[in-house]
Design an enzyme around this catalytic site. Structure first.
Site, PDB file in Angstrom:
ATOM      1  N   LEU A  15      44.583 -44.231  44.525  1.00  0.00           N
ATOM      2  CA  LEU A  15      45.068 -44.272  43.633  1.00  0.00           C
ATOM      3  C   LEU A  15      46.400 -44.755  44.098  1.00  0.00           C
ATOM      4  O   LEU A  15      47.273 -43.907  45.585  1.00  0.00           O
ATOM      5  CB  LEU A  15      45.393 -43.660  42.959  1.00  0.00           C
ATOM      6  CG  LEU A  15      44.800 -43.455  41.980  1.00  0.00           C
ATOM      7  CD1 LEU A  15      44.755 -42.043  40.234  1.00  0.00           C
ATOM      8  CD2 LEU A  15      44.883 -43.714  40.421  1.00  0.00           C
ATOM      9  N   CYS A  16      47.286 -45.406  43.711  1.00  0.00           N
ATOM     10  CA  CYS A  16      49.359 -45.367  44.300  1.00  0.00           C
ATOM     11  C   CYS A  16      49.190 -44.272  45.002  1.00  0.00           C
ATOM     12  O   CYS A  16      49.182 -43.255  44.160  1.00  0.00           O
ATOM     13  CB  CYS A  16      50.336 -46.060  43.521  1.00  0.00           C
ATOM     14  SG  CYS A  16      51.553 -46.508  43.871  1.00  0.00           S
ATOM     15  N   PRO A  17      50.046 -43.567  46.628  1.00  0.00           N
ATOM     16  CA  PRO A  17      50.202 -45.596  46.902  1.00  0.00           C
ATOM     17  C   PRO A  17      49.542 -45.818  48.516  1.00  0.00           C
ATOM     18  O   PRO A  17      49.733 -46.163  49.395  1.00  0.00           O
ATOM     19  CB  PRO A  17      51.428 -44.845  47.657  1.00  0.00           C
ATOM     20  CG  PRO A  17      51.451 -43.262  48.167  1.00  0.00           C
ATOM     21  CD  PRO A  17      50.461 -42.570  46.581  1.00  0.00           C
ATOM     22  N   ASP A  42      43.035 -49.092  41.546  1.00  0.00           N
ATOM     23  CA  ASP A  42      44.238 -49.392  40.793  1.00  0.00           C
ATOM     24  C   ASP A  42      45.383 -50.371  40.117  1.00  0.00           C
ATOM     25  O   ASP A  42      45.649 -51.131  41.605  1.00  0.00           O
ATOM     26  CB  ASP A  42      45.614 -48.664  42.202  1.00  0.00           C
ATOM     27  CG  ASP A  42      46.796 -47.904  41.752  1.00  0.00           C
ATOM     28  OD1 ASP A  42      46.928 -48.154  40.782  1.00  0.00           O
ATOM     29  OD2 ASP A  42      47.331 -47.972  42.705  1.00  0.00           O
ATOM     30  N   ASP A  48      52.540 -53.108  44.242  1.00  0.00           N
ATOM     31  CA  ASP A  48      53.173 -52.774  45.117  1.00  0.00           C
ATOM     32  C   ASP A  48      52.556 -53.626  46.782  1.00  0.00           C
ATOM     33  O   ASP A  48      52.892 -53.601  47.605  1.00  0.00           O
ATOM     34  CB  ASP A  48      52.055 -51.391  45.589  1.00  0.00           C
ATOM     35  CG  ASP A  48      52.684 -50.694  44.460  1.00  0.00           C
ATOM     36  OD1 ASP A  48      53.837 -50.608  43.455  1.00  0.00           O
ATOM     37  OD2 ASP A  48      51.806 -49.558  43.955  1.00  0.00           O
TER      38      ASP A  48
END
Length: 78
Positions: A15-17, A42, A48
């Site tokens: 998942l982010c980041p 994700d 991003d």
């Protein structure tokens, strides 16, 4: 090396980041002009990664969605 990338990076399930952080680390070890192929699940990576590339001087080449996995290609900047 394959015809569409030099290095592959699997970020599926992260998942982010984390996809961006791992891409940054891998790109730092690559030569300018080389292409990183990153796979991720994700959905935030679609926002991003292009933003990261613009800020860091890399070229975001494309994104291809195949089911839950999206493949991104990034050309390392100078």
């Amino acid at each position: 090396m394959t015809d569409d990338h030099d290095i592959a990076l699997d970020c599926e399930g992260l998942l982010c980041p984390l996809p961006v952080l791992r891409a940054r680390k891998r790109l730092a070890a690559m030569r300018p002009g080389q292409i990183l192929r990153l796979t991720a699940t994700d959905r935030m990576a679609a926002i991003d990664l292009p933003h990261f590339c613009a800020e860091a001087g890399h070229t975001f080449l494309d994104a291809t969605e195949t089911g839950p996995v999206t493949t991104y290609r990034i050309r390392r900047g100078p």
